[in-house]
Design an enzyme around this catalytic site. Structure first.
Site, PDB file in Angstrom:
ATOM      1  N   LYS A  13       0.832  -1.219   0.000  1.00  0.00           N
ATOM      2  CA  LYS A  13       0.000   0.000   0.000  1.00  0.00           C
ATOM      3  C   LYS A  13       0.859   1.259   0.000  1.00  0.00           C
ATOM      4  CE  LYS A  13      -2.220  -0.434   3.940  1.00  0.00           C
ATOM      5  NZ  LYS A  13      -1.672  -1.671   4.484  1.00  0.00           N
ATOM      6  N   ARG A  88      -8.955   1.157   9.122  1.00  0.00           N
ATOM      7  CA  ARG A  88      -8.636  -0.256   9.296  1.00  0.00           C
ATOM      8  C   ARG A  88      -9.785  -1.011   9.949  1.00  0.00           C
ATOM      9  NH1 ARG A  88      -2.626   0.836   9.259  1.00  0.00           N
ATOM     10  NH2 ARG A  88      -1.565  -1.142   9.269  1.00  0.00           N
ATOM     11  N   ARG A 122      11.806  -6.161   3.921  1.00  0.00           N
ATOM     12  CA  ARG A 122      11.547  -4.718   3.764  1.00  0.00           C
ATOM     13  C   ARG A 122      12.558  -3.885   4.542  1.00  0.00           C
ATOM     14  NH1 ARG A 122       5.753  -1.890   4.588  1.00  0.00           N
ATOM     15  NH2 ARG A 122       5.944  -2.519   6.772  1.00  0.00           N
ATOM     16  N   ARG A 152      12.155  -2.012  10.261  1.00  0.00           N
ATOM     17  CA  ARG A 152      11.151  -1.614  11.252  1.00  0.00           C
ATOM     18  C   ARG A 152      11.031  -2.702  12.317  1.00  0.00           C
ATOM     19  NH1 ARG A 152       5.766   0.208   8.022  1.00  0.00           N
ATOM     20  NH2 ARG A 152       4.866  -0.829   9.846  1.00  0.00           N
ATOM     21  N   ARG A 163       0.715  -9.088  13.498  1.00  0.00           N
ATOM     22  CA  ARG A 163      -0.018  -8.009  12.813  1.00  0.00           C
ATOM     23  C   ARG A 163      -1.027  -8.578  11.825  1.00  0.00           C
ATOM     24  NH1 ARG A 163       4.607  -5.069  10.142  1.00  0.00           N
ATOM     25  NH2 ARG A 163       3.205  -3.521   9.275  1.00  0.00           N
TER      26      ARG A 163
HETATM   27  P1  AMP Z   1       1.525   0.696   8.966  1.00  0.00           P
HETATM   28  O1  AMP Z   1       2.744   1.502   8.661  1.00  0.00           O
HETATM   29  O2  AMP Z   1       0.305   1.176   8.226  1.00  0.00           O
HETATM   30  O3  AMP Z   1       1.738  -0.790   8.849  1.00  0.00           O
HETATM   31  O4  AMP Z   1       1.189   0.982  10.516  1.00  0.00           O
HETATM   32  C1  AMP Z   1       2.095   0.655  11.544  1.00  0.00           C
HETATM   33  C2  AMP Z   1       1.359   0.480  12.849  1.00  0.00           C
HETATM   34  O5  AMP Z   1       0.701   1.715  13.205  1.00  0.00           O
HETATM   35  C3  AMP Z   1       0.244  -0.547  12.806  1.00  0.00           C
HETATM   36  O6  AMP Z   1       0.743  -1.866  13.025  1.00  0.00           O
HETATM   37  C4  AMP Z   1      -0.661  -0.065  13.938  1.00  0.00           C
HETATM   38  O7  AMP Z   1      -0.107  -0.412  15.199  1.00  0.00           O
HETATM   39  C5  AMP Z   1      -0.571   1.450  13.810  1.00  0.00           C
HETATM   40  N1  AMP Z   1      -1.623   1.975  12.908  1.00  0.00           N
HETATM   41  C6  AMP Z   1      -1.452   2.495  11.654  1.00  0.00           C
HETATM   42  N2  AMP Z   1      -2.626   2.872  11.118  1.00  0.00           N
HETATM   43  C7  AMP Z   1      -3.576   2.583  12.053  1.00  0.00           C
HETATM   44  C8  AMP Z   1      -4.992   2.713  12.088  1.00  0.00           C
HETATM   45  N3  AMP Z   1      -5.688   3.194  11.048  1.00  0.00           N
HETATM   46  N4  AMP Z   1      -5.629   2.331  13.215  1.00  0.00           N
HETATM   47  C9  AMP Z   1      -4.951   1.838  14.288  1.00  0.00           C
HETATM   48  N5  AMP Z   1      -3.621   1.650  14.307  1.00  0.00           N
HETATM   49  C10 AMP Z   1      -2.923   2.024  13.205  1.00  0.00           C
END
Ligand code: AMP
Length: 207
Positions: A13, A88, A122, A152, A163
């Site tokens: 994404k 989400r 990654r 990360r 996750r």
């Molecule tokens: P991402 O970079 O989108 O994978 O987000 C990293 C982490 O941020 C996720 O594993 C969640 O812990 C938190 N996070 C990101 N977006 C959201 C969201 N829309 N709602 C809740 N937690 C989020």
């Protein structure tokens, strides 16, 4: 153009959001990037969300929704935006609906085993935040800006599995956008450029 990118963590994404934003000159709003920035800078928000992110859980809705609402009110979002990683769940989708008119919700989809393979390779650029991959790195530097890269914490295999388990996109989010007639699904099993061709076929009808 107001776009939402849905999909499991690691489906690409963020990469697709970058390409879309560059081509259509839109702000890229990634809730994950906002959280990581705040954690790195040890802000109050960063301290509040760190434990959720480290364990692969979702940050509570009331925190996340407020952040997105504030961000979308900024001037650069008047031309449109690409939301990456939000919504989400159904609560976030409904909340977003109250403050933004989304044109398309595009699900960038990929199966779990391929996600684990991709995420374990990654790398993130420290300088420009670009998500990249071991397969594309030259001399272990970001291929976009030459910056140093890092892994990360939540890309380690056990956290990735957690996750995927905890953050499976609920069917009711898909149904929410399908009912509005704005849902599209793109299989991201090819290269990022080939995936973008499919994404852009959808976007070019909006532009
Ligand atoms: P991402 O970079 O989108 O994978 O987000 C990293 C982490 O941020 C996720 O594993 C969640 O812990 C938190 N996070 C990101 N977006 C959201 C969201 N829309 N709602 C809740 N937690 C989020």
């Amino acid at each position: 153009m107001r776009i939402v990118l849905l999909g499991p963590p690691g489906s690409g994404k963020g990469t697709q959001a970058n390409i879309i934003c560059e081509k259509y000159n839109l702000p890229h709003i990634s809730t994950g990037d906002i959280f990581r920035y705040n954690i790195a800078n040890q802000t109050e928000l960063g301290k509040k969300v760190k434990s959720y992110i480290d364990s692969g859980s979702l940050v509570p809705d009331e925190v996340t929704i407020e952040i997105v609402k504030d961000r979308l009110m900024q001037d650069d979002c008047k031309v449109g935006f690409v939301l990456d990683g939000f919504p989400r769940n159904l609560e976030q989708s409904k909340a977003l609906d109250l403050f933004a008119n989304i044109d398309k919700a595009i699900m960038i989809d990929l199966d779990d085993d391929e996600i684990v393979r991709r995420l374990s390779g990654r790398r993130m650029c420290r300088k420009c935040g670009n998500p990249t991959h071991l397969d594309w790195l030259v001399n272990n530097k970001c291929e976009k800006c030459g910056g140093d890269v890092y892994v990360r914490d939540d890309d380690k295999e056990d956290v990735v599995r957690a996750r995927l388990e905890k953050q499976k996109l609920p069917q009711n989010v898909i149904d929410f956008y399908r009912d509005k007639g704005i849902f599209e699904r793109v299989e991201a099993d090819e290269t990022k450029d080939k995936t973008f061709v499919k994404v852009d076929r959808i976007l070019s009808k909006l532009a």
